[in-house]
Design a protein around this motif. Sequence first.
Motif, PDB file in Angstrom:
ATOM      1  N   ARG A  62      21.732 102.464  14.106  1.00 18.56           N
ATOM      2  CA  ARG A  62      20.993 103.618  13.593  1.00 18.56           C
ATOM      3  C   ARG A  62      19.545 103.606  14.069  1.00 18.56           C
ATOM      4  NH1 ARG A  62      22.590 104.176   7.332  1.00 18.56           N
ATOM      5  NH2 ARG A  62      21.339 106.047   7.511  1.00 18.56           N
ATOM      6  N   ALA A  63      18.962 102.425  14.125  1.00 21.91           N
ATOM      7  CA  ALA A  63      17.573 102.325  14.595  1.00 21.91           C
ATOM      8  C   ALA A  63      17.478 102.809  16.041  1.00 21.91           C
ATOM      9  CB  ALA A  63      17.084 100.891  14.468  1.00 21.91           C
ATOM     10  N   ARG A  64      18.440 102.440  16.827  1.00 17.29           N
ATOM     11  CA  ARG A  64      18.425 102.867  18.232  1.00 17.29           C
ATOM     12  C   ARG A  64      18.528 104.382  18.344  1.00 17.29           C
ATOM     13  NH1 ARG A  64      18.687  98.458  21.357  1.00 17.29           N
ATOM     14  NH2 ARG A  64      20.165  96.795  20.829  1.00 17.29           N
ATOM     15  N   ARG A  65      19.254 104.963  17.414  1.00 19.02           N
ATOM     16  CA  ARG A  65      19.427 106.415  17.482  1.00 19.02           C
ATOM     17  C   ARG A  65      18.238 107.144  16.867  1.00 19.02           C
ATOM     18  NH1 ARG A  65      24.540 104.929  15.839  1.00 19.02           N
ATOM     19  NH2 ARG A  65      24.147 105.580  13.691  1.00 19.02           N
ATOM     20  N   ALA A  66      17.149 106.432  16.703  1.00 19.51           N
ATOM     21  CA  ALA A  66      15.881 107.045  16.263  1.00 19.51           C
ATOM     22  C   ALA A  66      16.013 107.674  14.893  1.00 19.51           C
ATOM     23  CB  ALA A  66      15.427 108.089  17.293  1.00 19.51           C
ATOM     24  N   ASP A  67      16.524 106.942  13.950  1.00 20.59           N
ATOM     25  CA  ASP A  67      16.697 107.486  12.611  1.00 20.59           C
ATOM     26  C   ASP A  67      15.465 107.357  11.724  1.00 20.59           C
ATOM     27  OD1 ASP A  67      20.216 107.163  11.634  1.00 20.59           O
ATOM     28  OD2 ASP A  67      19.076 108.706  12.714  1.00 20.59           O
ATOM     29  N   GLY A  68      14.449 106.710  12.219  1.00 18.37           N
ATOM     30  CA  GLY A  68      13.231 106.658  11.401  1.00 18.37           C
ATOM     31  C   GLY A  68      13.043 105.314  10.708  1.00 18.37           C
ATOM     32  N   ASP A  69      12.066 105.271   9.805  1.00 20.35           N
ATOM     33  CA  ASP A  69      11.763 104.031   9.092  1.00 20.35           C
ATOM     34  C   ASP A  69      12.973 103.558   8.291  1.00 20.35           C
ATOM     35  OD1 ASP A  69       8.378 105.073   8.131  1.00 20.35           O
ATOM     36  OD2 ASP A  69       9.336 104.716  10.078  1.00 20.35           O
ATOM     37  N   PHE A  70      13.066 102.274   8.052  1.00 18.22           N
ATOM     38  CA  PHE A  70      14.182 101.808   7.231  1.00 18.22           C
ATOM     39  C   PHE A  70      13.859 100.536   6.474  1.00 18.22           C
ATOM     40  CE2 PHE A  70      15.679  98.111   9.594  1.00 18.22           C
ATOM     41  CZ  PHE A  70      15.246  98.338  10.885  1.00 18.22           C
ATOM     42  N   GLU A  71      14.689 100.289   5.446  1.00 21.97           N
ATOM     43  CA  GLU A  71      14.651  99.014   4.727  1.00 21.97           C
ATOM     44  C   GLU A  71      16.081  98.516   4.619  1.00 21.97           C
ATOM     45  OE1 GLU A  71      11.322 100.384   1.548  1.00 21.97           O
ATOM     46  OE2 GLU A  71      12.519  98.631   0.987  1.00 21.97           O
ATOM     47  N   GLN A  72      16.276  97.237   4.660  1.00 26.46           N
ATOM     48  CA  GLN A  72      17.633  96.700   4.596  1.00 26.46           C
ATOM     49  C   GLN A  72      17.633  95.318   3.959  1.00 26.46           C
ATOM     50  OE1 GLN A  72      20.767  98.178   5.935  1.00 26.46           O
ATOM     51  NE2 GLN A  72      21.323  96.594   4.489  1.00 26.46           N
ATOM     52  N   ASP A  73      18.615  95.064   3.106  1.00 27.18           N
ATOM     53  CA  ASP A  73      18.814  93.697   2.600  1.00 27.18           C
ATOM     54  C   ASP A  73      19.997  93.097   3.311  1.00 27.18           C
ATOM     55  OD1 ASP A  73      18.165  94.945  -0.650  1.00 27.18           O
ATOM     56  OD2 ASP A  73      16.902  93.562   0.485  1.00 27.18           O
ATOM     57  N   PHE A  74      19.915  91.850   3.714  1.00 30.79           N
ATOM     58  CA  PHE A  74      21.129  91.144   4.116  1.00 30.79           C
ATOM     59  C   PHE A  74      20.928  89.644   3.992  1.00 30.79           C
ATOM     60  CE2 PHE A  74      19.545  90.148   8.355  1.00 30.79           C
ATOM     61  CZ  PHE A  74      18.763  91.238   8.699  1.00 30.79           C
ATOM     62  N   ARG A  75      21.998  88.909   4.290  1.00 37.41           N
ATOM     63  CA  ARG A  75      21.932  87.453   4.142  1.00 37.41           C
ATOM     64  C   ARG A  75      21.950  86.769   5.496  1.00 37.41           C
ATOM     65  NH1 ARG A  75      27.115  87.216   0.537  1.00 37.41           N
ATOM     66  NH2 ARG A  75      27.457  89.026   1.863  1.00 37.41           N
TER      67      ARG A  75
END
Lengths: 124, 419
Positions: free
Chosen positions: B114-127
């Motif tokens: 999604r970041a590559r497709r220029a979707d804008g700022d983001f936040e994500q949790d993962f392990r």
Amino acid sequence: MTQGSLISVVDDDESVRESLPALLSQFGYRVRAFSTAEAFLESDCVSETACLLLDVAMPGMSGLELQRALTRRQQAIPIIFITACPDDSLRALVLSEGAVDSLVKPFSDTVLLESIKAAIRGPA
Amino acid sequence: MFRSIWFDREPASVWPRFNLPSIGERLGRLRAGTAIKRAPHDEAVRRREGFLSAIQRVSGSGGFSWQVATDRMIVSEEFYRIFEFDPAAPVTLERIGARVHREDISLFHESIGRARRADGDFEQDFRLQMFDGSVKYVHVAARATADCEGAWEYVGAIQDVTQRRLLEDALSKTRAELIHVARVTTLGTLTASITHEVTQPIAGIITNASTCLLMLAADPPDLEGARDTARRTIRDGHRASEVITRLRALFSKDSVATESLDLNETAREALTLSSSELQRRRAVVRTEWADHLPPIQGDRVQLQQVILNLLLNAAEAMHGVDDRPRQLVLKTALDEDHRACLSVQDAGMGFCHEAVERIFEPFYTTKRGGMGIGLSVSRSIIERHRGRLWARPNDGAGATLGFSIPAEPAGTSGTSGGL
């Protein structure tokens, strides 16, 4: 002579009201079933009932209250209490107030029959 | 389990163009620790960068930049530490991906996509999963920006939130344990009800089966009668089985299962379950069900737990009352704020206004042998349903306790209320 005697069943549980009459009619008894104590009191069966099978916990008038109401009316119907909850103090109480017996569900048909016979026979 | 937040923003509009090396390069300096030239203003720069580095260390957050077109990544010292990467080797998306926990890999790749497709700022949790098998919880926040050449990159921070997550999980687990204990306590009180509910159909089964044998042994055998008794036996067997299923659901430790509920129906079931216990305590129950009660979102099992708690408390409060009927009124209503309300009014000992809040304390009880967990847990269940649990003394004898929960807005489908 117990054949043909009228047994009245008062219990708010539908299973009981269906199964007990079917069982007892196999032994030649006539059976009427009521879902509330009030319905029994208002019926025309009161004086004819040779033995009353009575549930304890019911909405509205309880089994104990019906027992007392019958005593007040001087209707000496032999009563066998049938209850789903074993409670020693309750058993002692109903016996002291004149009940013939108090059976805990589930009971065997043999036990029930013996108790009914003893109730109709009356005190020796 | 994990939040993904995407903000719709045009990268170019966010960041003004500075006549400075890109942020990536500045981060690179933080990592490499090498200055380009020793000039007087470099001292101030070095101090500032030392400060930035300290901030990252203390907050457990590592900075990064990722130039999308070339996949070039520049990261800070703290980033290396979080990932336990060899500080000499450059960081790539592949190396990062290798650290991502097995179960979160697809989530990770989806985010990158999604970041590559220029979707804008983001936040994500993962392990993440380290070499030694230990797991870290991380939170990433990134902002899309354009550097001074107009190349588009993400700049952000990754934070190690393992401590906080573990604490939250422990808290959640403790809360579930507490609710379970409260249920089990109620279970002790409800033994009479349970026995009653299951015993009735079992008694029916035995009687019907006995009758069946008698009918088959008759001369001639009463086959139709025998079939009837067999049918009734099966019906009673199902009835007993339903009771067990309902009870098992009520006392399991499963976490919240939310659905659209009719409060009247939910309360009716709870009333059925407690009816013989209420009768045993000689409580006379009166119900006033609201018509057209809109559905609420909630966990049926937990709400029934609360209703049971209120009913049993009310019955207990009337212990010893002999000069007046032990009346218990269960009422539902919709208030002006579109909240579904349920109240239980008793004719017991009541309590004074000052005591109102005390009864919600975790171990407060006036019950003989009671554990007093019920109301405090009940309140927390209601609060998690975005509702309110309250208590007030009556004008006459006794008290009324109740709760209100926001109802679904008009027009949503669900079972209708009322009798």
